[in-house]
Write a protein that holds these residues in place. Structure first.
Motif, PDB file in Angstrom:
ATOM      1  N   UNK A 179      50.909  32.202  95.087  1.00  0.00           N
ATOM      2  CA  UNK A 179      52.172  32.002  94.396  1.00  0.00           C
ATOM      3  C   UNK A 179      52.314  33.018  93.281  1.00  0.00           C
ATOM      4  N   UNK A 180      53.505  33.634  93.199  1.00  0.00           N
ATOM      5  CA  UNK A 180      53.740  34.655  92.189  1.00  0.00           C
ATOM      6  C   UNK A 180      55.058  34.384  91.485  1.00  0.00           C
ATOM      7  N   UNK A 181      55.076  34.529  90.188  1.00  0.00           N
ATOM      8  CA  UNK A 181      56.341  34.542  89.426  1.00  0.00           C
ATOM      9  C   UNK A 181      56.202  35.579  88.312  1.00  0.00           C
ATOM     10  N   UNK A 182      57.213  36.414  88.172  1.00  0.00           N
ATOM     11  CA  UNK A 182      57.209  37.494  87.183  1.00  0.00           C
ATOM     12  C   UNK A 182      57.222  36.907  85.768  1.00  0.00           C
ATOM     13  N   UNK A 183      56.453  37.513  84.847  1.00  0.00           N
ATOM     14  CA  UNK A 183      56.302  36.901  83.517  1.00  0.00           C
ATOM     15  C   UNK A 183      57.603  36.762  82.753  1.00  0.00           C
ATOM     16  N   UNK A 209      53.940  27.710  84.372  1.00  0.00           N
ATOM     17  CA  UNK A 209      54.490  27.551  85.730  1.00  0.00           C
ATOM     18  C   UNK A 209      53.435  27.906  86.782  1.00  0.00           C
ATOM     19  N   UNK A 210      52.699  29.010  86.581  1.00  0.00           N
ATOM     20  CA  UNK A 210      51.658  29.352  87.572  1.00  0.00           C
ATOM     21  C   UNK A 210      50.528  28.313  87.529  1.00  0.00           C
ATOM     22  N   UNK A 222      49.172  21.860  91.665  1.00  0.00           N
ATOM     23  CA  UNK A 222      49.762  21.217  92.852  1.00  0.00           C
ATOM     24  C   UNK A 222      48.965  21.536  94.099  1.00  0.00           C
ATOM     25  N   UNK A 223      48.595  22.812  94.232  1.00  0.00           N
ATOM     26  CA  UNK A 223      47.817  23.249  95.401  1.00  0.00           C
ATOM     27  C   UNK A 223      46.437  22.588  95.407  1.00  0.00           C
ATOM     28  N   UNK A 227      47.025  34.449  84.219  1.00  0.00           N
ATOM     29  CA  UNK A 227      48.122  34.266  83.254  1.00  0.00           C
ATOM     30  C   UNK A 227      48.399  35.581  82.524  1.00  0.00           C
ATOM     31  N   UNK A 228      49.632  36.090  82.597  1.00  0.00           N
ATOM     32  CA  UNK A 228      49.941  37.410  82.009  1.00  0.00           C
ATOM     33  C   UNK A 228      50.561  37.376  80.618  1.00  0.00           C
TER      34      UNK A 228
END
Lengths: 256, 256
Positions: free
Chosen positions: B112-116, B125-126, B132-133, B146-147
């Protein structure tokens, strides 16, 4: 920026989608335009075909001729990179990890990957994830890639077998869910990367090379059959709808 | 197979962790072992350092010397590939897209990826995605990256600035959530890729090169400070805990 969802159902043959028994196939043909004899590129293999779908050049130009990604020698910019250049935000949901390389790092804002054998109905799980992202963030471009038709249908039990057709019926049901949730906000394009025969694909046989396409959105005439369509036409078509420039090298044509 | 979660907090300096004000840092040091002067590799840059974290060789060997991934010339197998080869399932959740290349396609089951900058509190969120996983699939190895300390803290406002320390405190809050939800099932290792100074990193200054590490699990003595630890030791340590072989080329040592 007009928004687009591109859905790729891996290994879906036109006669497979027509025979799958899901009545939503006919709905799609009534609602929008369609092509039942679109052509993919040689080799009719997942990563080469999807790279052509996003870069509008044949594998002999982009250089990815197997399912192992190779950095392009003289890179052609792809659809996701063009959208990013224009400030658009893209999201990708996929069930097969090597597919990540059809976009360059930095071109996506969201991505979710889920191995096809990590659960049952992973196409449905990925569709859920795509719909959650759409509802929360409304990305400009969404790519949803469903792999179960190819892996669990075609390769595991054979193209056009009842199992294969059942996976297509489920995949089309996911398309229906996307269209019902997001059809007003997005133009939706449904296609495949290649077909298949027996338990394989990759040849120049028409069973491997012919793919279906369904186009739903105000840009597309209802009930119209499109002719002479190629997988290379998808990126130029989506770019034109979104108002994004096509790269000079792209070889396909915009269908709108 | 014993399960491990590896958490990387980008740009976390040891003094940043100690000064962030989150009391769970003190807890981390009581629950398990730790190192407050571990060394990263040159250049102290995100992708080169993470490649070394996963491949236990320096950038001069793996060849990724900038934040643009380069396919290895004479490939050294990485931690995720070793785990996958032994039948383990891996998951990766990350807030910076180029991170995907620390694992070869095919080695993960979930991603799972979401841009910072796609949302506030992307680290959280990550973390939610990872939890959840974990709850549903219990993967053998979970990588959580975490970025925000680096992007929104260090680069945007400066290392050790108030904003930076706030981001560190929030990241440690996410570590606490992971520990409380999964600490019984998993050994948890928390580290960073590099530090930083002013608004940048990449040099061989001690501020850039020194990273903290926290180890929580039955393999690690409570309250013990470890010495002479390198980022190259992370992959061999995790492999040993999980019962996965280390490739011949790995240069770090197992800390257990």
């Amino acid at each position: 920026m007009k928004k687009v969802i591109l859905i790729s159902i891996d290994g879906m043959r036109p006669d497979g989608v027509l025979a799958c028994g899901n009545p939503y196939v006919e709905e799609m043909m009534k609602k929008g335009s369609h092509a039942l004899d679109a052509r993919t590129v040689i080799p009719s293999v997942t990563l080469p075909c999807h790279t052509s779908m996003f870069h509008s050049v044949t594998p002999e130009r982009h250089g990815i001729t197997t399912n192992t990604y190779m950095p392009q020698v003289r890179p052609v910019s792809g659809l996701a990179e063009q959208i990013k250049l224009m400030g658009g935000k893209s999201a990708m949901f996929y069930g097969w990890e090597p597919l990540r390389d059809i976009t360059r790092p930095g071109s996506l804002t969201w991505a979710e990957y889920f191995n096809a054998y990590a659960d049952e109905h992973t196409d449905g799980i990925l569709t859920d994830k795509a719909l959650e992202c759409i509802e929360k963030y409304h990305p400009d471009f969404v790519f949803l890639y469903m792999v179960e038709t190819d892996e669990k249908g075609g390769h595991d039990s054979g193209w056009m077998t009842p199992t294969y057709l059942d996976y297509i019926a489920h995949a089309i049901n996911n398309v229906k869910r996307v269209a019902e949730a997001a059809g007003d906000e997005y133009t939706i394009i449904v296609t495949a990367d290649h077909g298949g025969h027996d338990r394989a694909h990759g040849t120049e046989m028409k069973e491997d090379m012919t793919i279906p396409m369904f186009f739903m959105g105000e840009e597309f005439e209802a009930g119209r059959a499109l002719e002479n369509v190629s997988i290379l036409d998808l990126a130029p078509t989506i770019a034109k709808i979104m108002g994004v420039p096509a790269a000079r090298e792209w070889e396909g044509k915009a269908l709108v | 197979m014993k399960k491990v979660i590896l958490i990387s907090i980008d740009g976390l300096r040891p003094d940043g962790a100690l000064k962030c004000g989150n009391p769970f840092v003190g807890e981390l040091m009581k629950i398990g072992s730790y190192a407050l002067d571990a060394q990263t590799v040159m250049p102290s840059v995100t992708l080169p350092c993470h490649m070394s974290m996963f491949h236990s060789v320096t950038p001069e060997r793996h060849g990724t010397t900038t934040n643009t991934y380069m396919p290895q010339v004479r490939p050294v197998s990485g931690l995720a590939e070793q785990i996958s080869m032994m039948g383990g399932k891996c998951a990766a959740f990350y807030g910076w897209e180029p991170m995907r290349d620390v694992m070869r396609p095919g080695s993960c089951a979930f991603g799972g990826y979401i841009w910072s900058y796609a949302d506030d509190a992307v680290d959280s969120i990550v973390t939610d995605k990872a939890l959840q996983c974990i709850e549903k699939y219990h993967p053998d190895f979970v990588y959580l990256y975490m970025p925000e300390c680096d992007d929104k803290g260090g680069h945007d406002t400066g290392w050790m600035s108030e904003t930076y320390l706030k981001q560190v405190a929030a990241a440690i809050g996410n570590v606490k959530r992971v520990y409380e939800a999964a600490g019984g099932e998993y050994t948890i290792i928390v580290t960073a890729d590099h530090g930083g100074h002013d608004r940048t990193h990449g040099t061989d200054l001690p501020e850039d090169m020194t990273i903290p590490m926290f180890f929580m699990g039955e393999e690690f003595e409570a309250g013990k400070a470890m010495e002479n630890v390198s980022i190259l030791d992370i992959a061999p340590t995790i492999a040993k805990i999980m019962g996965v072989p280390a490739p011949r080329e790995w240069e770090g040592r197992a800390l257990v």
